[in-house]
Design a protein around this motif. Structure first.
Motif, PDB file in Angstrom:
ATOM      1  N   LEU A 194       0.832  -1.207   0.000  1.00  0.00           N
ATOM      2  CA  LEU A 194       0.000   0.000   0.000  1.00  0.00           C
ATOM      3  C   LEU A 194       0.867   1.258   0.000  1.00  0.00           C
ATOM      4  CD1 LEU A 194      -2.758  -1.137   2.526  1.00  0.00           C
ATOM      5  CD2 LEU A 194      -2.617  -1.505   0.049  1.00  0.00           C
ATOM      6  N   GLU A 195       1.960   1.213   0.737  1.00  0.00           N
ATOM      7  CA  GLU A 195       2.879   2.351   0.758  1.00  0.00           C
ATOM      8  C   GLU A 195       3.513   2.572  -0.612  1.00  0.00           C
ATOM      9  OE1 GLU A 195       5.515   1.211   3.862  1.00  0.00           O
ATOM     10  OE2 GLU A 195       4.023   1.531   5.457  1.00  0.00           O
ATOM     11  N   ALA A 196       3.813   1.467  -1.303  1.00  0.00           N
ATOM     12  CA  ALA A 196       4.408   1.583  -2.642  1.00  0.00           C
ATOM     13  C   ALA A 196       3.420   2.214  -3.618  1.00  0.00           C
ATOM     14  CB  ALA A 196       4.846   0.206  -3.136  1.00  0.00           C
ATOM     15  N   LEU A 197       2.151   1.859  -3.509  1.00  0.00           N
ATOM     16  CA  LEU A 197       1.136   2.457  -4.379  1.00  0.00           C
ATOM     17  C   LEU A 197       0.989   3.949  -4.100  1.00  0.00           C
ATOM     18  CD1 LEU A 197      -1.547  -0.379  -4.248  1.00  0.00           C
ATOM     19  CD2 LEU A 197      -0.092   0.229  -6.200  1.00  0.00           C
ATOM     20  N   ARG A 198       1.008   4.306  -2.832  1.00  0.00           N
ATOM     21  CA  ARG A 198       0.926   5.727  -2.487  1.00  0.00           C
ATOM     22  C   ARG A 198       2.156   6.480  -2.990  1.00  0.00           C
ATOM     23  NH1 ARG A 198      -1.371   3.995   2.882  1.00  0.00           N
ATOM     24  NH2 ARG A 198      -3.562   4.613   2.862  1.00  0.00           N
ATOM     25  N   ALA A 199       3.324   5.852  -2.845  1.00  0.00           N
ATOM     26  CA  ALA A 199       4.552   6.500  -3.299  1.00  0.00           C
ATOM     27  C   ALA A 199       4.543   6.730  -4.806  1.00  0.00           C
ATOM     28  CB  ALA A 199       5.759   5.649  -2.900  1.00  0.00           C
ATOM     29  N   ALA A 200       3.793   5.876  -5.516  1.00  0.00           N
ATOM     30  CA  ALA A 200       3.684   6.019  -6.968  1.00  0.00           C
ATOM     31  C   ALA A 200       2.617   7.038  -7.364  1.00  0.00           C
ATOM     32  CB  ALA A 200       3.354   4.667  -7.596  1.00  0.00           C
ATOM     33  N   GLY A 201       1.959   7.648  -6.363  1.00  0.00           N
ATOM     34  CA  GLY A 201       1.005   8.712  -6.640  1.00  0.00           C
ATOM     35  C   GLY A 201      -0.456   8.314  -6.622  1.00  0.00           C
ATOM     36  N   LEU A 202      -0.761   7.071  -6.237  1.00  0.00           N
ATOM     37  CA  LEU A 202      -2.153   6.637  -6.214  1.00  0.00           C
ATOM     38  C   LEU A 202      -2.796   6.918  -4.857  1.00  0.00           C
ATOM     39  CD1 LEU A 202      -2.034   3.189  -8.051  1.00  0.00           C
ATOM     40  CD2 LEU A 202      -2.427   5.473  -9.007  1.00  0.00           C
ATOM     41  N   ASP A 203      -4.088   7.198  -4.889  1.00  0.00           N
ATOM     42  CA  ASP A 203      -4.864   7.321  -3.654  1.00  0.00           C
ATOM     43  C   ASP A 203      -5.272   5.920  -3.208  1.00  0.00           C
ATOM     44  OD1 ASP A 203      -4.797  10.085  -3.410  1.00  0.00           O
ATOM     45  OD2 ASP A 203      -6.518  10.343  -4.741  1.00  0.00           O
TER      46      ASP A 203
END
Length: 249
Positions: free
Chosen positions: A81-90
């Protein structure tokens, strides 16, 4: 855009949780563009599969360019989940430990996904669970969720709250761990009134479960009705109650 802000109709959603997948698919047909391999309902769901709940293929999710990813603090791993957020996703992360909390989180998810109002199935599910919880401790149970090693429901779980509301007290509800490993010999020695065997996450069947508990009534129950929070909540009280009664006849 904060993860709880409503998305416009037509927003692209990826779900990492089978029960949330069903809830969004039934409420907002066409909104989902991706879901896990374990998202089996609705049966005709036609979206990109992005791997498992514990090992999603992040590159596939990013390629879908979703406006929102919906997840759960228990089913999904924090690093993903942190990786998805780091990639700019909500990423909207739910926490569900009880039936009332399930209803609150479902409403939060559906609002965030752009639902124009509360769906009928959610009102029906709330009505199905609206009566007072039955007397706790009337029936004692152990609830294995895995074998090799044997693991059972422990403290503070959604499935445990579901059972409590149906009058079933599982004997490891006060354990320090939420899903403790307990030797089979100890489970047998606990001498519960009932052994509850769901078909997920481990698929207990009549040939793989009851033989481990000779002399004890075993209820084979639907994991979707015991552990999912979504449209299945409306029929869960009746389905589970019948399975529990049948095991003790």
């Amino acid at each position: 855009m904060p993860d709880t802000a409503p998305r416009p109709v037509g927003a692209r959603i990826v779900s990492l949780v089978p029960s949330l997948t069903e809830a969004v698919a039934v409420t907002l047909p066409g909104a989902l563009v991706g879901a896990t391999d374990w998202c089996t309902h609705p049966a005709d769901l036609d979206v990109t599969r992005i791997g498992g709940t514990k090992n999603p293929q992040l590159d596939r999710i990013l390629a879908l360019a979703p406006e929102l990813v919906i997840a759960n603090e228990e089913e999904n791993r924090a690093p993903d989940l942190e990786a998805l957020r780091a990639a700019g996703l909500d990423v909207l992360v739910t926490e569900v430990r009880s039936v009332p909390q399930a209803f609150a989180e479902l409403e939060r998810v559906l609002v965030a996904c752009g639902a124009p109002g509360r769906p009928r199935w959610l009102a029906e599910a709330e009505a199905a669970w609206a009566g007072p919880a039955r007397a706790r401790g009337r029936t004692t149970a152990v609830v294995p969720i895995w074998r090799r090693p044997w693991m059972v429901l422990g403290r503070d779980t959604f499935a445990g709250d579901v059972l409590a509301r149906l009058g079933v007290h599982h004997l490891y509800a006060g354990h320090a761990e939420r899903y403790p490993r307990v030797p089979l010999e100890e489970l047998r020695a606990a001498a519960p009134d009932l052994v509850v065997l769901p078909d997920e996450p481990y698929r207990f069947t009549a040939d793989d479960g009851p033989e481990a508990f000779p002399g004890l009534p075993c209820a084979l129950v639907s994991g979707r009705h015991l552990t999912w929070y979504g449209p299945s909540l409306a029929e869960a009280p009746g389905v589970l109650s019948e399975a529990l009664r049948a095991a003790r006849r």
